[in-house]
Design a protein around this motif. Sequence first.
Motif, mmCIF file in Angstrom:
data_model
loop_
_atom_site.group_PDB
_atom_site.id
_atom_site.type_symbol
_atom_site.label_atom_id
_atom_site.label_comp_id
_atom_site.label_asym_id
_atom_site.label_seq_id
_atom_site.Cartn_x
_atom_site.Cartn_y
_atom_site.Cartn_z
ATOM 1 N N ASP A 182 0.842 -1.193 0.000
ATOM 2 C CA ASP A 182 0.000 0.000 0.000
ATOM 3 C C ASP A 182 0.877 1.242 0.000
ATOM 4 O O ASP A 182 1.297 1.719 1.056
ATOM 5 C CB ASP A 182 -0.923 -0.019 1.227
ATOM 6 C CG ASP A 182 -1.866 1.177 1.273
ATOM 7 O OD1 ASP A 182 -1.819 2.007 0.347
ATOM 8 O OD2 ASP A 182 -2.645 1.277 2.242
ATOM 9 N N ASP A 211 -2.062 -2.467 -10.682
ATOM 10 C CA ASP A 211 -3.164 -1.715 -10.085
ATOM 11 C C ASP A 211 -3.649 -0.596 -11.003
ATOM 12 O O ASP A 211 -4.701 -0.014 -10.754
ATOM 13 C CB ASP A 211 -2.737 -1.111 -8.742
ATOM 14 C CG ASP A 211 -1.775 0.048 -8.921
ATOM 15 O OD1 ASP A 211 -2.160 1.197 -8.651
ATOM 16 O OD2 ASP A 211 -0.640 -0.196 -9.352
ATOM 17 N N PRO A 227 -9.148 -2.197 -5.265
ATOM 18 C CA PRO A 227 -10.064 -2.437 -4.147
ATOM 19 C C PRO A 227 -11.473 -1.944 -4.421
ATOM 20 O O PRO A 227 -12.398 -2.282 -3.689
ATOM 21 C CB PRO A 227 -9.423 -1.651 -2.998
ATOM 22 C CG PRO A 227 -8.675 -0.550 -3.685
ATOM 23 C CD PRO A 227 -8.175 -1.139 -4.969
ATOM 24 N N ARG A 268 -9.478 -7.818 -5.831
ATOM 25 C CA ARG A 268 -9.327 -6.776 -4.812
ATOM 26 C C ARG A 268 -7.945 -6.778 -4.181
ATOM 27 O O ARG A 268 -7.510 -5.764 -3.638
ATOM 28 C CB ARG A 268 -10.397 -6.947 -3.728
ATOM 29 C CG ARG A 268 -11.822 -6.740 -4.236
ATOM 30 C CD ARG A 268 -12.824 -6.862 -3.111
ATOM 31 N NE ARG A 268 -12.648 -5.821 -2.114
ATOM 32 C CZ ARG A 268 -13.184 -4.605 -2.202
ATOM 33 N NH1 ARG A 268 -13.919 -4.277 -3.253
ATOM 34 N NH2 ARG A 268 -12.977 -3.713 -1.263
ATOM 35 N N SER A 269 -7.265 -7.896 -4.244
ATOM 36 C CA SER A 269 -5.960 -8.015 -3.607
ATOM 37 C C SER A 269 -5.127 -9.067 -4.320
ATOM 38 O O SER A 269 -5.682 -10.024 -4.887
ATOM 39 C CB SER A 269 -6.120 -8.410 -2.131
ATOM 40 O OG SER A 269 -4.894 -8.826 -1.572
#
Length: 216
Positions: free
Chosen positions: A15, A166, A186, A200-201
């Motif tokens: 993150d 991402d 996400p 999402r991950s």
Amino acid sequence: MKPVWLFDLDNTLHDAGRHIFPHINNAMTAYMAERLSLSIEDAHALRGHYWTRYGATLHGMVRHHKVRPGDFLEATHRFTDLASMLVFDKALLRHLRKLPGRKYIFSNAPRSYVDAILRLSGLDRVMDGSFAVEDLRYQPKPAVVGYQCVLRHLRVRASDCIMVEDTAKNLLPAKRLGMRTVWITPGSQPRPVWVDAQLRSARALKAPPASASGRR
């Protein structure tokens, strides 16, 4: 054949949005304001424009202002305590180890930063190698040159690769080259047609079916 995984780093495997990106964004804005004699507000707007148009502020600075890539990256990726800024789920290491095939980082970030994040997170013990922006001839994603550099270095076909990112627009050149694409997000945004899977991950990644990993 087992696949070759190409992983983006920031906001894909850790993150960066919590602490690291705000720091880099502020450093880029300050650099542009000083270098181009702009106000902070104008520099911020120009940085956003370059990122939207080119996928990386670096590309705009080099193309329009003849900035040396190494100088820009060194000035904007300085950290006094990167370890305290890193937000990383250690459980991801175990998950990635279970995925079959070779695994590489494919990042727009400079080598010094990529190596530091890999070491601090433990990803250096999982990945088979990494590609930083210097390895891409300073042609960051989504410039197709960078993808071609990676494929040539690894001596693999695009159809053997799975790219995990991402940023959805960075997956478009990968798909056009023939890679399978996974978008890590996400949110619940609509999935672009060039994205094969939306997760999402990275912890939700699964090994591809045998028929898919061997497809030509």
